[in-house]
Design a protein around this motif. Sequence first.
Motif, PDB file in Angstrom:
ATOM      1  N   GLU A 176       6.298 -55.776  27.753  1.00 16.87           N
ATOM      2  CA  GLU A 176       5.156 -55.670  26.842  1.00 16.87           C
ATOM      3  C   GLU A 176       5.543 -55.773  25.360  1.00 16.87           C
ATOM      4  OE1 GLU A 176       2.110 -55.589  27.934  1.00 16.87           O
ATOM      5  OE2 GLU A 176       2.766 -55.535  30.033  1.00 16.87           O
ATOM      6  N   HIS A 177       6.796 -56.114  25.082  1.00 11.14           N
ATOM      7  CA  HIS A 177       7.286 -56.218  23.700  1.00 11.14           C
ATOM      8  C   HIS A 177       7.177 -54.884  22.948  1.00 11.14           C
ATOM      9  CE1 HIS A 177       7.825 -60.577  23.816  1.00 11.14           C
ATOM     10  NE2 HIS A 177       6.675 -60.650  24.441  1.00 11.14           N
ATOM     11  N   ALA A 178       7.162 -53.773  23.676  1.00 12.53           N
ATOM     12  CA  ALA A 178       7.021 -52.465  23.036  1.00 12.53           C
ATOM     13  C   ALA A 178       8.285 -52.056  22.286  1.00 12.53           C
ATOM     14  CB  ALA A 178       6.675 -51.397  24.075  1.00 12.53           C
ATOM     15  N   LEU A 179       9.412 -52.718  22.564  1.00 15.17           N
ATOM     16  CA  LEU A 179      10.675 -52.353  21.927  1.00 15.17           C
ATOM     17  C   LEU A 179      11.133 -53.397  20.924  1.00 15.17           C
ATOM     18  CD1 LEU A 179      12.662 -50.974  25.007  1.00 15.17           C
ATOM     19  CD2 LEU A 179      11.203 -49.736  23.413  1.00 15.17           C
ATOM     20  N   ASP A 180      10.241 -54.285  20.517  1.00 17.10           N
ATOM     21  CA  ASP A 180      10.651 -55.335  19.582  1.00 17.10           C
ATOM     22  C   ASP A 180      11.201 -54.762  18.283  1.00 17.10           C
ATOM     23  OD1 ASP A 180       9.995 -57.205  21.418  1.00 17.10           O
ATOM     24  OD2 ASP A 180       8.391 -58.157  20.272  1.00 17.10           O
ATOM     25  N   ASP A 181      10.687 -53.608  17.873  1.00 15.38           N
ATOM     26  CA  ASP A 181      11.224 -52.893  16.709  1.00 15.38           C
ATOM     27  C   ASP A 181      11.479 -51.460  17.154  1.00 15.38           C
ATOM     28  OD1 ASP A 181      10.951 -54.862  14.333  1.00 15.38           O
ATOM     29  OD2 ASP A 181       9.008 -54.958  15.335  1.00 15.38           O
ATOM     30  N   ALA A 182      12.700 -51.189  17.539  1.00 14.07           N
ATOM     31  CA  ALA A 182      13.018 -49.879  18.120  1.00 14.07           C
ATOM     32  C   ALA A 182      14.508 -49.608  17.951  1.00 14.07           C
ATOM     33  CB  ALA A 182      12.625 -49.841  19.603  1.00 14.07           C
ATOM     34  N   ALA A 183      14.902 -48.409  18.323  1.00 19.25           N
ATOM     35  CA  ALA A 183      16.313 -48.017  18.303  1.00 19.25           C
ATOM     36  C   ALA A 183      16.656 -47.369  19.638  1.00 19.25           C
ATOM     37  CB  ALA A 183      16.593 -47.052  17.152  1.00 19.25           C
ATOM     38  N   LEU A 184      17.931 -47.403  19.977  1.00 21.25           N
ATOM     39  CA  LEU A 184      18.392 -46.857  21.252  1.00 21.25           C
ATOM     40  C   LEU A 184      19.598 -45.973  21.007  1.00 21.25           C
ATOM     41  CD1 LEU A 184      18.802 -48.675  24.641  1.00 21.25           C
ATOM     42  CD2 LEU A 184      20.771 -47.477  23.666  1.00 21.25           C
ATOM     43  N   TYR A 235      24.365 -42.555  25.105  1.00 11.64           N
ATOM     44  CA  TYR A 235      25.156 -41.343  25.311  1.00 11.64           C
ATOM     45  C   TYR A 235      26.040 -41.529  26.533  1.00 11.64           C
ATOM     46  CZ  TYR A 235      26.104 -36.278  25.692  1.00 11.64           C
ATOM     47  OH  TYR A 235      26.709 -35.032  25.752  1.00 11.64           O
ATOM     48  N   GLY A 236      27.305 -41.820  26.265  1.00  9.86           N
ATOM     49  CA  GLY A 236      28.287 -41.952  27.327  1.00  9.86           C
ATOM     50  C   GLY A 236      29.528 -41.162  26.949  1.00  9.86           C
ATOM     51  N   ALA A 237      30.690 -41.770  27.128  1.00  6.76           N
ATOM     52  CA  ALA A 237      31.914 -41.112  26.678  1.00  6.76           C
ATOM     53  C   ALA A 237      31.855 -40.877  25.175  1.00  6.76           C
ATOM     54  CB  ALA A 237      33.119 -41.958  27.048  1.00  6.76           C
ATOM     55  N   GLY A 238      31.174 -41.779  24.468  1.00  8.79           N
ATOM     56  CA  GLY A 238      30.878 -41.605  23.053  1.00  8.79           C
ATOM     57  C   GLY A 238      29.386 -41.737  22.855  1.00  8.79           C
ATOM     58  N   VAL A 239      28.965 -41.733  21.594  1.00  2.00           N
ATOM     59  CA  VAL A 239      27.547 -41.878  21.289  1.00  2.00           C
ATOM     60  C   VAL A 239      27.402 -43.008  20.283  1.00  2.00           C
ATOM     61  CG1 VAL A 239      27.660 -40.131  19.470  1.00  2.00           C
ATOM     62  CG2 VAL A 239      25.465 -40.635  20.549  1.00  2.00           C
ATOM     63  N   GLY A 240      26.378 -43.836  20.465  1.00  2.00           N
ATOM     64  CA  GLY A 240      26.179 -44.974  19.573  1.00  2.00           C
ATOM     65  C   GLY A 240      24.712 -45.311  19.452  1.00  2.00           C
ATOM     66  N   LEU A 241      24.410 -46.273  18.583  1.00  2.00           N
ATOM     67  CA  LEU A 241      23.033 -46.660  18.302  1.00  2.00           C
ATOM     68  C   LEU A 241      22.864 -48.154  18.470  1.00  2.00           C
ATOM     69  CD1 LEU A 241      20.259 -45.570  17.067  1.00  2.00           C
ATOM     70  CD2 LEU A 241      21.082 -46.570  14.926  1.00  2.00           C
ATOM     71  N   GLY A 242      21.874 -48.542  19.290  1.00  2.00           N
ATOM     72  CA  GLY A 242      21.450 -49.930  19.371  1.00  2.00           C
ATOM     73  C   GLY A 242      20.152 -50.086  18.603  1.00  2.00           C
ATOM     74  N   MET A 243      19.942 -51.245  18.019  1.00  2.00           N
ATOM     75  CA  MET A 243      18.743 -51.485  17.217  1.00  2.00           C
ATOM     76  C   MET A 243      18.157 -52.856  17.547  1.00  2.00           C
ATOM     77  SD  MET A 243      20.236 -50.145  13.555  1.00  2.00           S
ATOM     78  CE  MET A 243      21.857 -50.855  13.894  1.00  2.00           C
ATOM     79  N   ALA A 244      16.830 -52.946  17.426  1.00  2.00           N
ATOM     80  CA  ALA A 244      16.139 -54.226  17.609  1.00  2.00           C
ATOM     81  C   ALA A 244      15.155 -54.415  16.467  1.00  2.00           C
ATOM     82  CB  ALA A 244      15.399 -54.264  18.945  1.00  2.00           C
ATOM     83  N   VAL A 245      15.138 -55.615  15.922  1.00  2.00           N
ATOM     84  CA  VAL A 245      14.186 -55.993  14.889  1.00  2.00           C
ATOM     85  C   VAL A 245      13.537 -57.298  15.310  1.00  2.00           C
ATOM     86  CG1 VAL A 245      13.871 -56.653  12.481  1.00  2.00           C
ATOM     87  CG2 VAL A 245      15.487 -54.838  13.060  1.00  2.00           C
ATOM     88  N   ASP A 246      12.209 -57.283  15.392  1.00  2.00           N
ATOM     89  CA  ASP A 246      11.451 -58.469  15.784  1.00  2.00           C
ATOM     90  C   ASP A 246      11.947 -59.044  17.110  1.00  2.00           C
ATOM     91  OD1 ASP A 246       9.416 -60.315  15.521  1.00  2.00           O
ATOM     92  OD2 ASP A 246      10.616 -61.720  14.340  1.00  2.00           O
ATOM     93  N   GLY A 247      12.270 -58.150  18.028  1.00  2.00           N
ATOM     94  CA  GLY A 247      12.629 -58.568  19.380  1.00  2.00           C
ATOM     95  C   GLY A 247      14.066 -59.006  19.573  1.00  2.00           C
TER      96      GLY A 247
END
Length: 405
Positions: free
Chosen positions: A207-215, A218-230
């Motif tokens: 549904e394109h709900a994550l086209d502008d979102a962050a992730l 949480y695994g052995a470390g912690v990190g951030l994924g990002m999406a802009v305009d899909g």
Amino acid sequence: MKRGSNMPAVGTYNQTLVLDMIRRSPAGLSRIELAAQTGLSAQTLGNVARRLAAEGFVVEGDRVVLGPGKPRTPLQLNRTARYAVGIHLDPSVDTFVVVDLAGDIVAHRERPPAAEAGAAELIAALARDATALLRSADVPMDRVLGIGVAAPGPIDHESGTVLTPPLLPRWHHTRLRELLAEAARHPVVVEKDVVAAMVGELWAETEHALDDAALVYYGAGVGLGMAVDGEAVRGRTGNAGDIGHLLVEPGGPPCHCGQRGCLGVSVAPERLLFDAGITDSPAIAPTAVWGAIDEMRTRIADGDRRALAVRDLAAADFARAIVLLNNVLDAGTFVIGGPVWSRLGEALRPALDAALPVMPQITTTRPIVLREARLGTDLAAAGAASLVLDEAFTARASDLMIGLA
């Protein structure tokens, strides 16, 4: 909404655009619906549909009668037209998956990290296990698009080299993309694990709900994924998303960087397990982490006060990190997942939901929407496989660029 073009020079763009729309519609789309959504002429769309059918990517579904007029025939995705392999390299467990063209997992395997010491042996083990998994799923080799590998950073994105991930010393300075492609005889893409996870969630979301979102991963470390305009944000070198040194717990545990209370050490699984009394030392073998996390989850469910206190502090750390990140990004929607979250998230989520809206650092004007990752424990591995699909079948505006002589 992405729009197509009737220019003959951009057939590839139109084909991937139409296929992506069909993929995101479980019931399929008729040619009339596709024409209305893409702006393509009937002739152009007819040519695109014929090419997709000829290559086996789409099939015609049952005719649908919607009132007077000619019945519509939806074009539906042929999930078995192509496959991709995803591999996640992790200090605790290596995960292998095979996904179909829809991104659904059709085969899965986990194993302890390979014990081989040399790069050649490590690569050979990956190729051998990937091939074995494909065969176990009866996947024709000529339908395999390639292999995606998700690894902790830092990586050299241009060369596909794993540089110096702290918890994977045996992989340091390994030309993973080149060597694995040679060993497995398939194209290979290498990506930082948080970027792969974000791509996987984008591919799984219809549904394109994550086209502008962050992730938050949480695994052995912690990190951030990002999406802009899909599209996933990789950064200049492909290493975006390192949030381990975000300060979330003033006066908290010491970090090797010299600060106290960095996110990475504050929510490190080894630290939580030690503070909860599950282990006698913060040093725990990576292969023993999952069993200890299961024990912590049980103690939380049983109302153990020490485990609950650790749970509440970790939830507050995550809430503060998400709020601070959202203050910068104004993403609004955050996805959370990863191997440790998949095992501990059910226990953490109620406390996180309670802490998130009352964090005093909030400066954004709308509530944060927090979603569970769809891909669960296979988030990075399935994301790595989705990288292969994404590179082959996602329509991008850059494909419309025409070079000048």
